[in-house]
Design an enzyme around this catalytic site. Structure first.
Site, mmCIF file in Angstrom:
data_model
loop_
_atom_site.group_PDB
_atom_site.id
_atom_site.type_symbol
_atom_site.label_atom_id
_atom_site.label_comp_id
_atom_site.label_asym_id
_atom_site.label_seq_id
_atom_site.Cartn_x
_atom_site.Cartn_y
_atom_site.Cartn_z
ATOM 1 N N LYS A 211 0.841 -1.204 0.000
ATOM 2 C CA LYS A 211 0.000 0.000 0.000
ATOM 3 C C LYS A 211 0.873 1.250 0.000
ATOM 4 O O LYS A 211 0.682 2.153 -0.799
ATOM 5 C CB LYS A 211 -0.915 -0.029 1.231
ATOM 6 C CG LYS A 211 -1.805 1.175 1.367
ATOM 7 C CD LYS A 211 -2.757 1.031 2.537
ATOM 8 C CE LYS A 211 -3.432 2.369 2.806
ATOM 9 N NZ LYS A 211 -4.387 2.317 3.910
ATOM 10 N N GLU A 217 10.499 -4.663 4.466
ATOM 11 C CA GLU A 217 10.553 -6.085 4.091
ATOM 12 C C GLU A 217 10.244 -6.257 2.597
ATOM 13 O O GLU A 217 10.939 -6.968 1.867
ATOM 14 C CB GLU A 217 9.540 -6.907 4.899
ATOM 15 C CG GLU A 217 9.856 -7.043 6.364
ATOM 16 C CD GLU A 217 9.231 -5.937 7.218
ATOM 17 O OE1 GLU A 217 8.916 -4.857 6.673
ATOM 18 O OE2 GLU A 217 9.084 -6.156 8.434
ATOM 19 N N GLY A 273 -4.868 -1.791 5.005
ATOM 20 C CA GLY A 273 -4.092 -2.943 4.524
ATOM 21 C C GLY A 273 -4.782 -4.267 4.802
ATOM 22 O O GLY A 273 -4.876 -5.134 3.931
ATOM 23 N N ARG A 274 -5.307 -4.431 6.015
ATOM 24 C CA ARG A 274 -5.918 -5.719 6.377
ATOM 25 C C ARG A 274 -7.327 -5.873 5.811
ATOM 26 O O ARG A 274 -7.978 -6.887 6.044
ATOM 27 C CB ARG A 274 -5.911 -5.880 7.898
ATOM 28 C CG ARG A 274 -6.496 -4.722 8.665
ATOM 29 C CD ARG A 274 -6.144 -4.802 10.141
ATOM 30 N NE ARG A 274 -6.576 -3.639 10.907
ATOM 31 C CZ ARG A 274 -5.865 -2.524 11.049
ATOM 32 N NH1 ARG A 274 -4.689 -2.415 10.449
ATOM 33 N NH2 ARG A 274 -6.313 -1.521 11.771
ATOM 34 N N GLU A 359 -4.859 -6.657 14.688
ATOM 35 C CA GLU A 359 -4.318 -5.349 14.319
ATOM 36 C C GLU A 359 -5.419 -4.289 14.425
ATOM 37 O O GLU A 359 -5.148 -3.120 14.711
ATOM 38 C CB GLU A 359 -3.718 -5.374 12.901
ATOM 39 C CG GLU A 359 -2.761 -4.228 12.633
ATOM 40 C CD GLU A 359 -1.915 -4.418 11.380
ATOM 41 O OE1 GLU A 359 -0.704 -4.697 11.479
ATOM 42 O OE2 GLU A 359 -2.480 -4.285 10.271
ATOM 43 N N HIS A 390 -5.949 -33.261 17.842
ATOM 44 C CA HIS A 390 -4.870 -34.120 18.338
ATOM 45 C C HIS A 390 -3.700 -33.290 18.867
ATOM 46 O O HIS A 390 -2.593 -33.802 19.000
ATOM 47 C CB HIS A 390 -4.423 -35.078 17.228
ATOM 48 C CG HIS A 390 -5.517 -36.023 16.850
ATOM 49 N ND1 HIS A 390 -5.730 -37.207 17.509
ATOM 50 C CD2 HIS A 390 -6.505 -35.909 15.930
ATOM 51 C CE1 HIS A 390 -6.790 -37.812 16.982
ATOM 52 N NE2 HIS A 390 -7.283 -37.034 16.029
ATOM 53 N N LYS A 514 9.505 -1.030 14.208
ATOM 54 C CA LYS A 514 10.098 -0.696 12.905
ATOM 55 C C LYS A 514 11.208 0.332 13.082
ATOM 56 O O LYS A 514 12.292 0.214 12.505
ATOM 57 C CB LYS A 514 9.040 -0.073 11.975
ATOM 58 C CG LYS A 514 8.030 -1.014 11.414
ATOM 59 C CD LYS A 514 7.212 -0.240 10.372
ATOM 60 C CE LYS A 514 5.887 -0.898 10.090
ATOM 61 N NZ LYS A 514 5.014 -0.081 9.247
HETATM 62 O O1 F6P Z 1 2.115 -4.119 9.951
HETATM 63 C C1 F6P Z 1 1.801 -2.830 9.617
HETATM 64 C C2 F6P Z 1 1.290 -2.705 8.220
HETATM 65 O O2 F6P Z 1 1.163 -1.352 7.949
HETATM 66 C C3 F6P Z 1 -0.031 -3.438 7.967
HETATM 67 O O3 F6P Z 1 -1.115 -2.756 8.436
HETATM 68 C C4 F6P Z 1 0.026 -3.580 6.508
HETATM 69 O O4 F6P Z 1 -0.920 -4.496 6.042
HETATM 70 C C5 F6P Z 1 1.454 -4.021 6.319
HETATM 71 O O5 F6P Z 1 2.189 -3.262 7.269
HETATM 72 C C6 F6P Z 1 2.026 -3.839 4.944
HETATM 73 O O6 F6P Z 1 1.994 -2.509 4.538
HETATM 74 P P1 F6P Z 1 2.176 -2.103 3.031
HETATM 75 O O7 F6P Z 1 1.072 -2.714 2.238
HETATM 76 O O8 F6P Z 1 2.160 -0.614 3.010
HETATM 77 O O9 F6P Z 1 3.510 -2.638 2.568
#
Ligand code: F6P
Length: 550
Positions: A211, A217, A273-274, A359, A390, A514
């Protein structure tokens, strides 16, 4: 409701009435509730679209449900819901609208943000995604060397990974099996390594899903993927256009990375995002299942959106599920909530719900910034039955904790299984029904004794029962049913956030880690001295550096 009274949820008359009612209910057992009302099993149910919901095995009476609905009314759940659907900026800490419902609205709907109807843009992106998916699926889109795409690797994390990765698993039997679709999220290089090690770069498309397009990452993995591709092809930057597309709200950052914005699929800051996998973030899924199936899924979402918006409180499924969660958290001290799907295809479903729920509702200050003095979101956990039976069901049956659980199952097996495997479905579902039965009704000491069990073993073989569960049953796991299920949980989370008076749409709690990671990384590499670290972290960092030979 004004700011002050909203912060005092636990002092409202409705909350107090629930507290008194809880005392009266005392140790009332589900056995008694069922004995008192022979029609309970048929009466405490709802049908929403394809979803049949049984909530009879909950520790509630008609009075409990009425009192809970009064709490919802007093806390303004319906008003906040309507404000969300209207596009008002109910995510106050980020000053954003919350409009994932617009992502699945029909083409002719009108939903405005800042005076602009957002629905045409939603459908323009869906159409662009559809055209692109068709080109990949038909082999018309070719890579840099002219070969068709056979592998799709989605690189994203959190909401830019969990949704499409979960839905790809759920809908595997609807996917084009000739395509290999993989998901890379972890900044641990092993994730990308394992995802691409047997792939031919000439046939591989990377979808960079972010987003913000600033998530460390994702950008790190995307950069490594680009290096892998270009070195594998022996090509220069010009090869990127045929092998990289972006899903983002941030066109400037996409360009900066080197992806042509013509190959970008847009979404908007009013999509959390979620809550985003039915936006452009679902491109990998759409490629896998095809645009028609994707739209069926959106229709499933929309069906439950309309139900949530229009159904009266007595028959409103997300409202009911949300209220039940509030009831157990506040008045039974339940700390967690298990989601236990009886479908192998739902293996990633609970992991997806963890982000959606935890979240969203893992907050401890209210919308005005005041500390809350009531429980907010539960720990959400679970894996598919029968595996869990189990492993950890022992604790649910005989442990000391209250763990409300959702059981999700289907009448038909999904895939074109061999007849012998189809026959296994009844065994799977027999377990599904047996577990909620055992959890609710247990086994009394008298029943155990009647089996001739030695007296010293009676306490060990007794099942107290009275463990609350919801059963969700559908005919089969189709794209539409998946959409219905996800929307059901989205709105359940919404209801709880509204009652708890928290902002369910921000996630400031992920920021601190972060920031600190950014500071620690140069210390690990030896580029910075690491002054000012606390003694624990300093010692750990020192040990790490020693082990890395630095
Ligand atoms: O973990 C924080 C967060 O902002 C989430 O809410 C989001 O889904 C994720 O990191 C990834 O963010 P982006 O889509 O901006 O890479």
């Amino acid at each position: 409701m004004n700011a002050e009274s909203r912060t005092r949820l636990t002092r409202t008359p409705e909350w107090n009435a629930l507290g008194k009612h809880r005392e009266q209910l005392g140790q009332t057992h589900l056995r008694e509730l069922f004995a008192a009302d022979p029609a309970r099993g048929a009466g405490y149910t709802l049908q929403v679209g394809d979803l049949y919901l049984d909530y009879s095995k909950h520790l509630v009476t008609d009075e409990t449900l009425a009192l809970l609905r009064e709490l919802a009314a007093a806390t303004g759940v319906a008003e906040l819901r309507d404000a969300m659907f209207r596009g008002e900026k109910i995510n106050t800490t980020e000053d954003r609208a919350v409009l994932h419902t617009a992502l699945r609205a029909p083409r002719d709907a009108v939903i405005e943000v800042d005076g602009e109807n957002v629905v045409p843009a939603v459908h323009a992106v869906l159409d662009k995604m559809s055209a692109f998916s068709d080109r990949i699926r038909s082999g018309e889109w070719t890579g840099h060397t002219g070969r068709p795409i056979k592998n799709v690797v989605n690189i994203g994390i959190g909401g830019s990974d969990l949704g499409p990765a979960m839905a790809y698993e759920v809908l595997r039997s609807f996917t084009d099996r000739a395509l290999t679709v993989r998901f890379v999220s972890n900044v641990d290089g092993a994730d990308l390594h394992e995802a691409v090690r047997d792939l031919d770069p000439a046939e591989t498309l990377f979808i960079i899903a972010s987003k913000t397009f600033t998530t460390i990452e994702t950008i790190t993995n995307a950069t490594s993927a680009r290096d892998w591709l270009l070195s594998g092809l022996g090509a220069g930057q010009e090869a990127v256009a045929k092998h990289f597309v972006a899903l983002s709200t941030n066109s400037a950052k996409v360009s900066e990375f080197g992806i042509d914005t013509a190959n970008m699929f847009e979404f908007w800051d009013w999509v959390g995002g979620r809550y985003s996998y039915d936006s452009a973030i679902g491109l990998s899924l759409m490629i896998a299942i095809g645009p028609d199936r994707f739209r069926e899924m959106l229709d499933g979402f929309h069906l439950v959106d309309e139900h949530f918006r229009d159904a009266p409180p007595e028959g409103n499924a997300p409202l009911l599920l949300g209220l039940l969660g509030v009831w157990y958290g506040a008045f039974f001290d339940a700390q967690s909530h298990a989601v236990l799907p009886y479908s192998h295809y739902l293996s990633k479903f609970t992991a997806y719900l963890q982000q959606l729920d935890m979240e969203s509702n893992g907050k401890s200050v209210d919308r005005d910034g005041n500390p809350v003095d009531w429980q907010t979101g539960p720990v959400v956990w679970g894996t598919p039955g029968t595996n869990g039976q189990h492993a950890y069901y022992q604790l649910i049956h005989q442990g000391t904790k209250v763990i409300p659980a959702d059981f999700i199952g289907f009448a038909q097996p999904v895939a074109d299984l061999a007849p012998g495997l189809v026959a296994q479905h009844d065994l799977l579902m027999a377990n599904f029904f047996a577990q909620t039965q055992a959890l609710a009704f247990g086994k009394t000491p008298e029943e155990v004794r009647a089996e001739g069990v030695a007296e010293e073993l009676v306490p060990h073989k007794t099942f107290r029962g009275n463990h609350p569960t919801t059963t969700i049953l559908a005919e089969s796991l189709t794209p539409s049913v998946l959409g219905q299920l996800i929307a059901l949980y989205e709105h359940k989370v919404f209801v709880q956030g509204a009652i708890w008076n928290i902002d369910s749409f921000d996630q400031w709690g992920v920021e601190l880690g972060k920031v600190l990671a950014k500071k620690i990384e140069p210390v690990l590499t030896g580029d910075e001295p690491g002054e000012g670290l606390d003694s624990s972290t300093a010692t750990l960092v020192e040990a790490y550096r020693g082990l890395r030979g630095r």
